[in-house]
Design a protein around this motif. Structure first.
Motif, PDB file in Angstrom:
ATOM      1  N   ARG A  12       0.834  -1.209   0.000  1.00 58.93           N
ATOM      2  CA  ARG A  12       0.000   0.000   0.000  1.00 58.93           C
ATOM      3  C   ARG A  12       0.866   1.255   0.000  1.00 58.93           C
ATOM      4  O   ARG A  12       0.562   2.225  -0.706  1.00 58.93           O
ATOM      5  CB  ARG A  12      -0.928  -0.010   1.212  1.00 58.93           C
ATOM      6  N   THR A  13       1.936   1.226   0.767  1.00 59.07           N
ATOM      7  CA  THR A  13       2.842   2.375   0.815  1.00 59.07           C
ATOM      8  C   THR A  13       3.475   2.617  -0.549  1.00 59.07           C
ATOM      9  O   THR A  13       3.537   3.759  -1.025  1.00 59.07           O
ATOM     10  CB  THR A  13       3.931   2.148   1.871  1.00 59.07           C
ATOM     11  N   ALA A  14       3.927   1.546  -1.207  1.00 56.94           N
ATOM     12  CA  ALA A  14       4.530   1.680  -2.537  1.00 56.94           C
ATOM     13  C   ALA A  14       3.514   2.153  -3.558  1.00 56.94           C
ATOM     14  O   ALA A  14       3.824   2.977  -4.428  1.00 56.94           O
ATOM     15  CB  ALA A  14       5.136   0.347  -2.964  1.00 56.94           C
ATOM     16  N   ALA A  15       2.292   1.650  -3.453  1.00 60.34           N
ATOM     17  CA  ALA A  15       1.250   2.041  -4.411  1.00 60.34           C
ATOM     18  C   ALA A  15       0.905   3.524  -4.278  1.00 60.34           C
ATOM     19  O   ALA A  15       0.625   4.196  -5.280  1.00 60.34           O
ATOM     20  CB  ALA A  15       0.008   1.190  -4.199  1.00 60.34           C
ATOM     21  N   ASP A  16       0.929   4.041  -3.046  1.00 59.77           N
ATOM     22  CA  ASP A  16       0.533   5.427  -2.797  1.00 59.77           C
ATOM     23  C   ASP A  16       1.661   6.426  -3.007  1.00 59.77           C
ATOM     24  O   ASP A  16       1.416   7.638  -3.036  1.00 59.77           O
ATOM     25  CB  ASP A  16       0.007   5.565  -1.364  1.00 59.77           C
ATOM     26  N   ASP A  17       2.889   5.945  -3.150  1.00 59.14           N
ATOM     27  CA  ASP A  17       4.044   6.827  -3.284  1.00 59.14           C
ATOM     28  C   ASP A  17       4.293   7.130  -4.765  1.00 59.14           C
ATOM     29  O   ASP A  17       4.728   6.267  -5.524  1.00 59.14           O
ATOM     30  CB  ASP A  17       5.272   6.152  -2.665  1.00 59.14           C
ATOM     31  N   ALA A  18       4.035   8.372  -5.174  1.00 64.80           N
ATOM     32  CA  ALA A  18       4.199   8.745  -6.576  1.00 64.80           C
ATOM     33  C   ALA A  18       5.637   8.641  -7.044  1.00 64.80           C
ATOM     34  O   ALA A  18       5.897   8.516  -8.249  1.00 64.80           O
ATOM     35  CB  ALA A  18       3.681  10.172  -6.798  1.00 64.80           C
ATOM     36  N   ALA A  19       6.578   8.687  -6.116  1.00 67.60           N
ATOM     37  CA  ALA A  19       7.991   8.586  -6.488  1.00 67.60           C
ATOM     38  C   ALA A  19       8.393   7.154  -6.822  1.00 67.60           C
ATOM     39  O   ALA A  19       9.437   6.933  -7.432  1.00 67.60           O
ATOM     40  CB  ALA A  19       8.873   9.123  -5.358  1.00 67.60           C
ATOM     41  N   VAL A  20       7.587   6.189  -6.422  1.00 69.57           N
ATOM     42  CA  VAL A  20       7.841   4.781  -6.744  1.00 69.57           C
ATOM     43  C   VAL A  20       7.130   4.453  -8.055  1.00 69.57           C
ATOM     44  O   VAL A  20       5.916   4.531  -8.152  1.00 69.57           O
ATOM     45  CB  VAL A  20       7.347   3.850  -5.623  1.00 69.57           C
ATOM     46  N   ARG A  21       7.902   4.060  -9.057  1.00 69.99           N
ATOM     47  CA  ARG A  21       7.324   3.816 -10.381  1.00 69.99           C
ATOM     48  C   ARG A  21       7.400   2.356 -10.798  1.00 69.99           C
ATOM     49  O   ARG A  21       6.894   1.989 -11.851  1.00 69.99           O
ATOM     50  CB  ARG A  21       8.014   4.713 -11.412  1.00 69.99           C
ATOM     51  N   ALA A  22       8.004   1.529  -9.962  1.00 71.85           N
ATOM     52  CA  ALA A  22       8.032   0.084 -10.199  1.00 71.85           C
ATOM     53  C   ALA A  22       8.285  -0.601  -8.865  1.00 71.85           C
ATOM     54  O   ALA A  22       8.934  -0.038  -7.974  1.00 71.85           O
ATOM     55  CB  ALA A  22       9.109  -0.295 -11.203  1.00 71.85           C
ATOM     56  N   VAL A  23       7.755  -1.811  -8.740  1.00 70.91           N
ATOM     57  CA  VAL A  23       7.871  -2.563  -7.494  1.00 70.91           C
ATOM     58  C   VAL A  23       8.359  -3.967  -7.828  1.00 70.91           C
ATOM     59  O   VAL A  23       7.959  -4.560  -8.833  1.00 70.91           O
ATOM     60  CB  VAL A  23       6.512  -2.641  -6.766  1.00 70.91           C
ATOM     61  N   CYS A  24       9.224  -4.493  -6.979  1.00 67.36           N
ATOM     62  CA  CYS A  24       9.678  -5.877  -7.127  1.00 67.36           C
ATOM     63  C   CYS A  24       9.452  -6.607  -5.811  1.00 67.36           C
ATOM     64  O   CYS A  24       9.666  -6.045  -4.736  1.00 67.36           O
ATOM     65  CB  CYS A  24      11.153  -5.935  -7.503  1.00 67.36           C
ATOM     66  N   ILE A  25       9.022  -7.845  -5.902  1.00 69.81           N
ATOM     67  CA  ILE A  25       8.875  -8.710  -4.730  1.00 69.81           C
ATOM     68  C   ILE A  25       9.798  -9.907  -4.913  1.00 69.81           C
ATOM     69  O   ILE A  25       9.780 -10.567  -5.954  1.00 69.81           O
ATOM     70  CB  ILE A  25       7.423  -9.193  -4.562  1.00 69.81           C
ATOM     71  N   THR A  26      10.616 -10.185  -3.916  1.00 71.42           N
ATOM     72  CA  THR A  26      11.517 -11.328  -3.970  1.00 71.42           C
ATOM     73  C   THR A  26      11.687 -11.866  -2.556  1.00 71.42           C
ATOM     74  O   THR A  26      11.007 -11.416  -1.616  1.00 71.42           O
ATOM     75  CB  THR A  26      12.867 -10.942  -4.599  1.00 71.42           C
ATOM     76  N   GLY A  27      12.554 -12.858  -2.381  1.00 73.01           N
ATOM     77  CA  GLY A  27      12.734 -13.468  -1.070  1.00 73.01           C
ATOM     78  C   GLY A  27      14.178 -13.410  -0.606  1.00 73.01           C
ATOM     79  O   GLY A  27      15.109 -13.351  -1.405  1.00 73.01           O
ATOM     80  N   SER A  28      14.354 -13.449   0.717  1.00 72.03           N
ATOM     81  CA  SER A  28      15.685 -13.550   1.299  1.00 72.03           C
ATOM     82  C   SER A  28      16.080 -15.016   1.413  1.00 72.03           C
ATOM     83  O   SER A  28      15.232 -15.896   1.511  1.00 72.03           O
ATOM     84  CB  SER A  28      15.707 -12.922   2.695  1.00 72.03           C
ATOM     85  N   GLY A  29      17.377 -15.261   1.393  1.00 74.53           N
ATOM     86  CA  GLY A  29      17.848 -16.626   1.561  1.00 74.53           C
ATOM     87  C   GLY A  29      17.606 -17.478   0.330  1.00 74.53           C
ATOM     88  O   GLY A  29      17.682 -16.996  -0.794  1.00 74.53           O
ATOM     89  N   ARG A  30      17.270 -18.746   0.539  1.00 76.82           N
ATOM     90  CA  ARG A  30      17.188 -19.684  -0.574  1.00 76.82           C
ATOM     91  C   ARG A  30      15.772 -19.961  -1.058  1.00 76.82           C
ATOM     92  O   ARG A  30      15.570 -20.869  -1.857  1.00 76.82           O
ATOM     93  CB  ARG A  30      17.858 -21.004  -0.176  1.00 76.82           C
TER      94      ARG A  30
END
Length: 264
Positions: free
Chosen positions: A40-58
């Protein structure tokens, strides 16, 4: 800021890293709540123009944390209340990824199972390491797919592939997932992060309104009934947790033995 996530700002892109590596980034209540807040924070932030989701570790994510699941609130008749978790936490996350007016990339760095698989496939673009795999393991504990899995796999690979993943509960390797259309690119493990940064830089500097328009088009074509399907999955899943097979499946998992399903 978060207990179960790490956030990294890369230019105009935000990288959200699931961060329970000792549990293979399995989802507990905290992770779900924090992920929803971060998105939600990333969606509402106009300065953020792309989002990536990944994981830590293996791992990207091994799915729902069964130990956390069995400790959750109960329905009046004494069964685990999965419906509330699905509808109040999981579903808002998945619909936000689909409707956010900016591109969202999944970088699948390892196993993506259950809700982890759904999270990856809800993203606009999916890139995966060669060692990664996708898995809908619900059937192995007497459950059905949830978190939009039936809609997301069907949209990308067809209902035949969705049935195969749901009913057989077998791993789909990254290369196989690429052939099926579930992921866009597969890279050697050591190249994934560099490729990811190049990709999100490209998206973050691209025509954001065009990307948002494309998402609206694809959502109308492929996911017009997503909310209805999410609701259906949640209701059927609540039925499944009341079954004897589910009780046997969880017991077998925790005891590290094969399940003996009786069909009840």
């Amino acid at each position: 800021m978060y207990e179960t996530l790490e956030l990294e700002r890369h230019g105009a892109a935000t990288i959200i890293r699931l961060n329970r590596p000792d549990a293979l980034n399995a989802w507990n209540v905290t992770l779900g709540t924090e992920l929803l807040d971060a998105l939600r924070t990333a969606a509402d932030d106009a300065a953020v123009r792309a989002v990536c989701i990944t994981g830590s570790g293996r791992a990207f994510s091994s799915g729902a944390d069964l130990r956390d699941l069995t400790a959750r609130d109960r329905t009046p008749d004494g069964h685990i209340d999965v419906y509330t978790t699905l509808t109040t936490v999981y579903h808002p996350i998945l619909t936000l990824v689909r409707t956010m007016p900016k591109p969202v990339v999944a970088a699948v760095n390892g196993p993506a199972a259950g809700i982890g698989c759904s999270l990856a496939l809800s993203c606009d673009l999916v890139v995966a390491a060669e060692s990664a795999y996708l898995l809908l393991a619900f059937v192995n504990i007497g459950l059905v797919p949830d978190g939009g899995a039936t809609a997301l796999v069907s949209a990308r690979a067809g209902t035949g592939r969705a049935a195969e993943m749901a009913m057989l509960g077998e791993r789909i390797t990254a290369s196989q997932a690429r052939r099926w259309g579930l992921v866009n690119h597969v890279l050697p493990d050591h190249e994934l992060q560099d490729y990811l940064r190049e990709l999100i830089d490209r998206l973050a500097s691209g025509p954001t309104r065009s990307y948002a328009g494309t998402k609206r088009q694809l959502n109308t074509w492929a996911y017009d009934r997503l909310e209805e399907q999410l609701e259906l999955e949640a209701r059927i899943q609540q039925e499944m947790v009341q079954s004897e097979d589910f009780g046997e499946g969880v017991a077998a998992f925790l005891e590290k033995r094969g399940a003996k399903f009786a069909g009840g």
